[in-house]
Scaffold this motif. Sequence first.
Motif, PDB file in Angstrom:
ATOM      1  N   ASP A 105       0.083   6.886   2.054  1.00  0.00           N
ATOM      2  CA  ASP A 105      -1.134   7.636   2.367  1.00  0.00           C
ATOM      3  C   ASP A 105      -2.351   6.717   2.464  1.00  0.00           C
ATOM      4  O   ASP A 105      -3.223   6.922   3.313  1.00  0.00           O
ATOM      5  CB  ASP A 105      -1.363   8.762   1.353  1.00  0.00           C
ATOM      6  CG  ASP A 105      -1.582   8.260  -0.058  1.00  0.00           C
ATOM      7  OD1 ASP A 105      -0.930   7.262  -0.460  1.00  0.00           O
ATOM      8  OD2 ASP A 105      -2.398   8.862  -0.782  1.00  0.00           O
ATOM      9  N   VAL A 106      -2.399   5.692   1.623  1.00  0.00           N
ATOM     10  CA  VAL A 106      -3.509   4.737   1.686  1.00  0.00           C
ATOM     11  C   VAL A 106      -3.423   3.947   2.992  1.00  0.00           C
ATOM     12  O   VAL A 106      -4.432   3.732   3.670  1.00  0.00           O
ATOM     13  CB  VAL A 106      -3.497   3.792   0.464  1.00  0.00           C
ATOM     14  CG1 VAL A 106      -4.521   2.682   0.615  1.00  0.00           C
ATOM     15  CG2 VAL A 106      -3.740   4.590  -0.823  1.00  0.00           C
ATOM     16  N   GLN A 127      -4.635   6.131   5.857  1.00  0.00           N
ATOM     17  CA  GLN A 127      -6.089   6.273   5.869  1.00  0.00           C
ATOM     18  C   GLN A 127      -6.762   4.982   6.347  1.00  0.00           C
ATOM     19  O   GLN A 127      -7.687   5.021   7.171  1.00  0.00           O
ATOM     20  CB  GLN A 127      -6.592   6.632   4.474  1.00  0.00           C
ATOM     21  CG  GLN A 127      -6.185   8.029   4.028  1.00  0.00           C
ATOM     22  CD  GLN A 127      -6.576   8.284   2.590  1.00  0.00           C
ATOM     23  OE1 GLN A 127      -7.744   8.156   2.235  1.00  0.00           O
ATOM     24  NE2 GLN A 127      -5.597   8.639   1.763  1.00  0.00           N
ATOM     25  N   LEU A 164       0.854  -1.192   0.000  1.00  0.00           N
ATOM     26  CA  LEU A 164       0.000   0.000   0.000  1.00  0.00           C
ATOM     27  C   LEU A 164       0.884   1.235   0.000  1.00  0.00           C
ATOM     28  O   LEU A 164       1.920   1.262   0.657  1.00  0.00           O
ATOM     29  CB  LEU A 164      -0.891   0.024   1.252  1.00  0.00           C
ATOM     30  CG  LEU A 164      -1.885  -1.110   1.439  1.00  0.00           C
ATOM     31  CD1 LEU A 164      -2.564  -0.996   2.801  1.00  0.00           C
ATOM     32  CD2 LEU A 164      -2.917  -1.110   0.330  1.00  0.00           C
TER      33      LEU A 164
END
Length: 108
Positions: free
Chosen positions: A21-22, A25, A18
């Motif tokens: 930033d993903v 989140q 990933l």
Amino acid sequence: MSTPDESMRGVKTLGIKLKPDVHAQLSFIAQLRDGTITDEIQIAVLEHIARAKDDPELAGKAAQARAEIEREAAARQQAIATLFADGSEPTPGTSRTRRSPKGSESTS
């Protein structure tokens, strides 16, 4: 009570990459839901599978794949039936002897 090894039988491990930033989140969503990133990924995968089941294009491809599997199985069954058409199908646990190729017998 089951041991960790017993509870993991039949479970596949999947590693995914990933973007940071993903991941951040997803981690935050899991935290808000009092869960784990793994929980969130499993939810997403199950929802994806549910949507796929309702996809008519995918259903058509699955029907074609099933038909091809059935054609291949029928062809194999026919080949076996033809091979043993005289009723000489070997019984389980028995084997037939093979002949040696010509010229491979040893001489003394």
